[in-house]
Design an enzyme around this catalytic site. Structure first.
Site, mmCIF file in Angstrom:
data_model
loop_
_atom_site.group_PDB
_atom_site.id
_atom_site.type_symbol
_atom_site.label_atom_id
_atom_site.label_comp_id
_atom_site.label_asym_id
_atom_site.label_seq_id
_atom_site.Cartn_x
_atom_site.Cartn_y
_atom_site.Cartn_z
ATOM 1 C CG ASP A 1 21.234 -21.850 -32.822
ATOM 2 O OD1 ASP A 1 22.445 -21.604 -32.646
ATOM 3 O OD2 ASP A 1 20.734 -22.954 -32.587
ATOM 4 C CG HIS B 1 20.042 -30.786 -37.357
ATOM 5 N ND1 HIS B 1 20.888 -30.123 -38.212
ATOM 6 C CD2 HIS B 1 19.904 -29.985 -36.263
ATOM 7 C CE1 HIS B 1 21.242 -28.967 -37.671
ATOM 8 N NE2 HIS B 1 20.661 -28.855 -36.504
ATOM 9 C CG ASP C 1 25.225 -28.895 -32.398
ATOM 10 O OD1 ASP C 1 24.235 -28.231 -32.040
ATOM 11 O OD2 ASP C 1 25.582 -28.994 -33.590
#
Length: 342
Positions: free
Chosen positions: A58, A175, A246
């Protein structure tokens, strides 16, 4: 796709990486010491298997940039329009140059691809997205994301658009919570999905769905939803590229059970590769749970994600184009920001 705990590959990690169910490694700041060390680490990962494992990171810019020393500081996506005073042509050039610099530097170190660009819209609601979004206007966000992708492609790297069908319309951070977006399909198609459609029409190679529930459309988070992945993304939008889940260790991914169940749910919904980060035991559980799973179509799609860098690190730093564009890109940054290492 799994991660590593440190700057080298442990014996337990090597055993995991040799399992056929594992197809890639995602790197984080904790895996980085220097350009030389990360280049050596990626070479070791690639040499473990034939065909080689994919190596990703990322590294989109702004708050989400994993490697710093020896790398150009890439600005947040919102900077390109902000610095251009509504001159879209200038903003496009800046975004393309940043995409090229980012991809050229990572590719020179053996990184196959970065999970970028963000295609979410800047609705002013989501703190976790915030200035990671290019713009609030769908057409402008799509145009600038395309420019960034074009720069990546010119450097030999494929792009991953995230987080389909849009994470910008919720306050909660997936998250640490389970975000729920109450908008209907028509509203999403007219707004948040526009940049994704534009990028798909312009040959985007990969997409990552959001860990968000759109409760007026489907009860499952998009990353576990065959409706979102197969019916909308594959059929309605005609996307034939790679779909990465994800991170399945995120709080919003916990709704379907343990790590094995999560990986299986993502794959069954239509993802080509499931990510398990920051949890070695969870990665082992996931690989064991899907033991024997094969999908030749996914394997063919994933082949396209291997990087095609044209320079090693030394050659790149001697390249006048890199010297000019790196300086330009670094000058866009307003002030230092903390990294969002999640």
């Amino acid at each position: 796709m799994v991660d590593l705990e440190g700057t080298t590959i442990s014996e337990n990690e090597k055993e995991l990486l040799l399992q056929p169910e594992v197809g890639g490694v995602i790197l984080f700041t904790r895996n980085f010491v220097s350009v030389e060390q990360i280049t050596d680490l990626t070479a070791q990962i690639h040499n473990l298997r034939t065909p080689p494992l994919l190596v990703a990171v990322d590294h989109e810019g702004g708050r989400v940039q994993r490697f710093h020393e020896g790398f150009t500081r890439i600005p947040a996506a919102a900077i390109y329009a902000k610095k251009s005073q509504n001159d879209l042509g200038k903003a496009r050039r800046l975004a393309e140059h940043a995409g090229w610099v980012m991809a050229a530097e990572l590719g020179a170190c053996g990184i196959d691809f970065s999970f970028a660009p963000v295609l979410d819209l800047a609705h002013g609601l989501s703190g976790v997205i915030g200035d990671r979004a290019f713009h609030s206007k769908p057409s402008t966000a799509g145009t600038l994301a395309y420019a960034f992708m074009h720069g990546m492609n010119k450097a030999g790297m494929q792009a991953v658009g995230k987080h389909f069908p849009g994470h910008g319309g919720v306050v909660e951070d997936s998250h640490v919570a389970m975000p729920v977006d109450h908008r209907g399909l028509d509203e999403l198609l007219e707004n948040d999905i526009v940049p994704f459609r534009y990028m798909i029409d312009n040959h985007l190679t990969a997409i990552m769905p959001a860990h968000v529930i759109y409760d007026n459309i489907d009860e499952k988070p998009a990353g576990y939803s065959s409706y979102w992945i197969k019916t909308i993304l594959r059929q309605k939008l005609g996307f034939q590229g790679v779909i990465f889940s994800d991170d399945l260790s995120m709080e919003a991914a916990c709704v379907v059970g343990g790590y094995g169940e999560r990986a299986d749910a993502a794959l069954q919904a239509g993802c080509d590769m499931a990510l398990v980060c920051n949890h070695l035991q969870g990665a082992i559980e996931a690989a064991d749970y899907i033991r024997g799973y094969t999908n030749p179509t996914s394997q063919l799609r994933l082949v396209r994600m291997h990087g095609e860098a044209s320079h090693d690190c030394k050659e790149l730093k001697a390249n006048p184009q890199w010297q000019r564009l790196s300086q330009e890109v670094a000058s866009l940054n307003d002030s230092p920001e903390l990294e969002m290492d999640v």
